[in-house]
Design a protein around this motif. Sequence first.
Motif, PDB file in Angstrom:
ATOM      1  N   GLY A 100      29.022  33.025  75.642  1.00  0.00           N
ATOM      2  CA  GLY A 100      29.994  34.201  76.257  1.00  0.00           C
ATOM      3  C   GLY A 100      31.105  34.367  75.523  1.00  0.00           C
ATOM      4  O   GLY A 100      32.564  35.448  75.111  1.00  0.00           O
ATOM      5  N   ASP A 101      32.092  33.210  75.423  1.00  0.00           N
ATOM      6  CA  ASP A 101      33.790  33.400  75.081  1.00  0.00           C
ATOM      7  C   ASP A 101      33.497  33.065  73.397  1.00  0.00           C
ATOM      8  O   ASP A 101      35.128  34.008  72.881  1.00  0.00           O
ATOM      9  N   THR A 102      32.161  33.111  72.922  1.00  0.00           N
ATOM     10  CA  THR A 102      32.568  33.160  71.300  1.00  0.00           C
ATOM     11  C   THR A 102      32.277  34.625  71.215  1.00  0.00           C
ATOM     12  O   THR A 102      33.169  35.130  69.931  1.00  0.00           O
ATOM     13  N   LEU A 103      31.604  34.869  71.613  1.00  0.00           N
ATOM     14  CA  LEU A 103      31.133  36.438  71.397  1.00  0.00           C
ATOM     15  C   LEU A 103      31.771  37.424  72.279  1.00  0.00           C
ATOM     16  O   LEU A 103      32.754  37.228  72.902  1.00  0.00           O
ATOM     17  N   SER A 104      32.744  37.977  71.675  1.00  0.00           N
ATOM     18  CA  SER A 104      33.304  39.327  71.714  1.00  0.00           C
ATOM     19  C   SER A 104      33.465  40.890  71.417  1.00  0.00           C
ATOM     20  O   SER A 104      32.604  40.722  70.485  1.00  0.00           O
ATOM     21  N   VAL A 105      33.903  41.854  71.871  1.00  0.00           N
ATOM     22  CA  VAL A 105      33.730  42.962  71.198  1.00  0.00           C
ATOM     23  C   VAL A 105      34.478  42.738  69.582  1.00  0.00           C
ATOM     24  O   VAL A 105      33.956  43.330  69.023  1.00  0.00           O
ATOM     25  N   GLU A 106      35.632  42.112  69.883  1.00  0.00           N
ATOM     26  CA  GLU A 106      36.709  42.125  67.986  1.00  0.00           C
ATOM     27  C   GLU A 106      35.336  41.657  67.825  1.00  0.00           C
ATOM     28  O   GLU A 106      35.558  41.355  65.838  1.00  0.00           O
ATOM     29  N   ARG A 107      34.480  40.271  67.949  1.00  0.00           N
ATOM     30  CA  ARG A 107      33.338  39.451  67.336  1.00  0.00           C
ATOM     31  C   ARG A 107      31.995  39.833  66.923  1.00  0.00           C
ATOM     32  O   ARG A 107      31.332  39.424  67.138  1.00  0.00           O
ATOM     33  N   ALA A 108      31.732  41.883  67.338  1.00  0.00           N
ATOM     34  CA  ALA A 108      30.634  41.872  67.806  1.00  0.00           C
ATOM     35  C   ALA A 108      29.748  42.294  66.228  1.00  0.00           C
ATOM     36  O   ALA A 108      28.716  41.721  66.490  1.00  0.00           O
ATOM     37  N   ARG A 109      30.616  42.394  64.780  1.00  0.00           N
ATOM     38  CA  ARG A 109      29.436  41.501  64.227  1.00  0.00           C
ATOM     39  C   ARG A 109      29.495  40.496  63.207  1.00  0.00           C
ATOM     40  O   ARG A 109      28.952  40.481  62.364  1.00  0.00           O
ATOM     41  N   LEU A 110      29.072  39.160  64.667  1.00  0.00           N
ATOM     42  CA  LEU A 110      29.504  38.135  63.586  1.00  0.00           C
ATOM     43  C   LEU A 110      27.644  37.851  63.461  1.00  0.00           C
ATOM     44  O   LEU A 110      27.484  38.419  64.592  1.00  0.00           O
ATOM     45  N   LEU A 111      27.018  37.686  62.904  1.00  0.00           N
ATOM     46  CA  LEU A 111      25.750  37.205  62.146  1.00  0.00           C
ATOM     47  C   LEU A 111      25.489  36.143  63.887  1.00  0.00           C
ATOM     48  O   LEU A 111      25.775  35.343  63.593  1.00  0.00           O
ATOM     49  N   PRO A 112      23.899  36.721  63.889  1.00  0.00           N
ATOM     50  CA  PRO A 112      23.390  35.150  64.555  1.00  0.00           C
ATOM     51  C   PRO A 112      23.367  33.937  64.351  1.00  0.00           C
ATOM     52  O   PRO A 112      24.057  32.716  65.192  1.00  0.00           O
ATOM     53  N   GLU A 113      23.540  33.447  63.023  1.00  0.00           N
ATOM     54  CA  GLU A 113      23.286  32.386  62.114  1.00  0.00           C
ATOM     55  C   GLU A 113      25.097  31.565  62.483  1.00  0.00           C
ATOM     56  O   GLU A 113      24.588  30.503  63.131  1.00  0.00           O
ATOM     57  N   ARG A 114      26.015  32.435  62.058  1.00  0.00           N
ATOM     58  CA  ARG A 114      26.874  32.185  62.170  1.00  0.00           C
ATOM     59  C   ARG A 114      26.859  31.638  63.486  1.00  0.00           C
ATOM     60  O   ARG A 114      27.758  30.752  64.142  1.00  0.00           O
ATOM     61  N   VAL A 115      26.731  32.710  64.759  1.00  0.00           N
ATOM     62  CA  VAL A 115      27.545  32.502  66.378  1.00  0.00           C
ATOM     63  C   VAL A 115      26.555  31.059  66.811  1.00  0.00           C
ATOM     64  O   VAL A 115      27.269  30.288  67.247  1.00  0.00           O
ATOM     65  N   ASP A 116      25.123  30.633  66.215  1.00  0.00           N
ATOM     66  CA  ASP A 116      24.486  29.346  66.248  1.00  0.00           C
ATOM     67  C   ASP A 116      25.501  28.713  66.057  1.00  0.00           C
ATOM     68  O   ASP A 116      25.297  26.993  66.891  1.00  0.00           O
ATOM     69  N   MET A 117      26.430  28.833  65.484  1.00  0.00           N
ATOM     70  CA  MET A 117      26.663  27.070  64.934  1.00  0.00           C
ATOM     71  C   MET A 117      28.328  27.327  64.811  1.00  0.00           C
ATOM     72  O   MET A 117      28.451  25.866  65.717  1.00  0.00           O
ATOM     73  N   LEU A 118      28.235  28.837  65.537  1.00  0.00           N
ATOM     74  CA  LEU A 118      29.956  28.079  65.723  1.00  0.00           C
ATOM     75  C   LEU A 118      29.579  27.338  67.520  1.00  0.00           C
ATOM     76  O   LEU A 118      30.495  26.717  67.755  1.00  0.00           O
ATOM     77  N   VAL A 119      28.980  28.059  68.293  1.00  0.00           N
ATOM     78  CA  VAL A 119      28.221  27.159  70.236  1.00  0.00           C
ATOM     79  C   VAL A 119      28.430  25.991  69.149  1.00  0.00           C
ATOM     80  O   VAL A 119      28.252  25.140  70.255  1.00  0.00           O
ATOM     81  N   PHE A 120      27.093  25.829  68.558  1.00  0.00           N
ATOM     82  CA  PHE A 120      26.868  24.315  67.871  1.00  0.00           C
ATOM     83  C   PHE A 120      27.760  23.167  68.431  1.00  0.00           C
ATOM     84  O   PHE A 120      28.088  22.376  68.287  1.00  0.00           O
ATOM     85  N   LEU A 121      28.925  23.480  67.283  1.00  0.00           N
ATOM     86  CA  LEU A 121      29.952  23.099  66.318  1.00  0.00           C
ATOM     87  C   LEU A 121      31.167  22.888  68.114  1.00  0.00           C
ATOM     88  O   LEU A 121      31.407  21.858  68.178  1.00  0.00           O
ATOM     89  N   LYS A 122      31.150  23.638  68.372  1.00  0.00           N
ATOM     90  CA  LYS A 122      31.901  24.156  69.877  1.00  0.00           C
ATOM     91  C   LYS A 122      31.611  22.731  71.434  1.00  0.00           C
ATOM     92  O   LYS A 122      32.481  22.063  71.568  1.00  0.00           O
ATOM     93  N   LYS A 123      29.725  22.492  71.525  1.00  0.00           N
ATOM     94  CA  LYS A 123      29.644  21.712  71.844  1.00  0.00           C
ATOM     95  C   LYS A 123      29.412  20.306  71.423  1.00  0.00           C
ATOM     96  O   LYS A 123      28.634  19.971  72.529  1.00  0.00           O
ATOM     97  N   ASN A 124      29.267  20.108  70.387  1.00  0.00           N
ATOM     98  CA  ASN A 124      29.116  18.449  69.729  1.00  0.00           C
ATOM     99  C   ASN A 124      29.929  18.499  69.380  1.00  0.00           C
ATOM    100  O   ASN A 124      31.276  18.603  68.654  1.00  0.00           O
TER     101      ASN A 124
END
Length: 124
Positions: A100-124
């Motif tokens: 929820g912190d990674t996705l926002s109105v300003e970042r709504a065009r992020l591809l799902p793969e990119r969101v997966d990687m960003l969340v993974f990197l944030k949590k690991n």
Amino acid sequence: MATSAAPPPPTPPPHKKLSALGELFKNEDQALLKTVPADISGGLSITEKVQNEVQLYRSFPAVLSSVNPILWWWQKKDKMPMLCVQASYTPSERVFSTAGDTLSVERARLLPERVDMLVFLKKN
């Protein structure tokens, strides 16, 4: 004299596209699949073993809410060794919060793969 051309070699089947996390751990997953022994399950793949255990789990009758879930799982651990119980929901809630912190109105065009990687990197 007519010469016939050799038929073209067969094309390999297309591979399923891996997620960003799958790509990151592709080598480790392949190594794991090579080291898992074919045990008493008749040489079934890991996926087939898990599917069989899920079917077994679904075949069990419902239990009362007064039954201790830890005791219930302890009694079934030999029948379903591939399945496990999550100790708490806190880790999953933290991941959803991070997403929820990674996705926002300003970042709504992020591809799902990119969101997966960003969340993974944030949590690991």
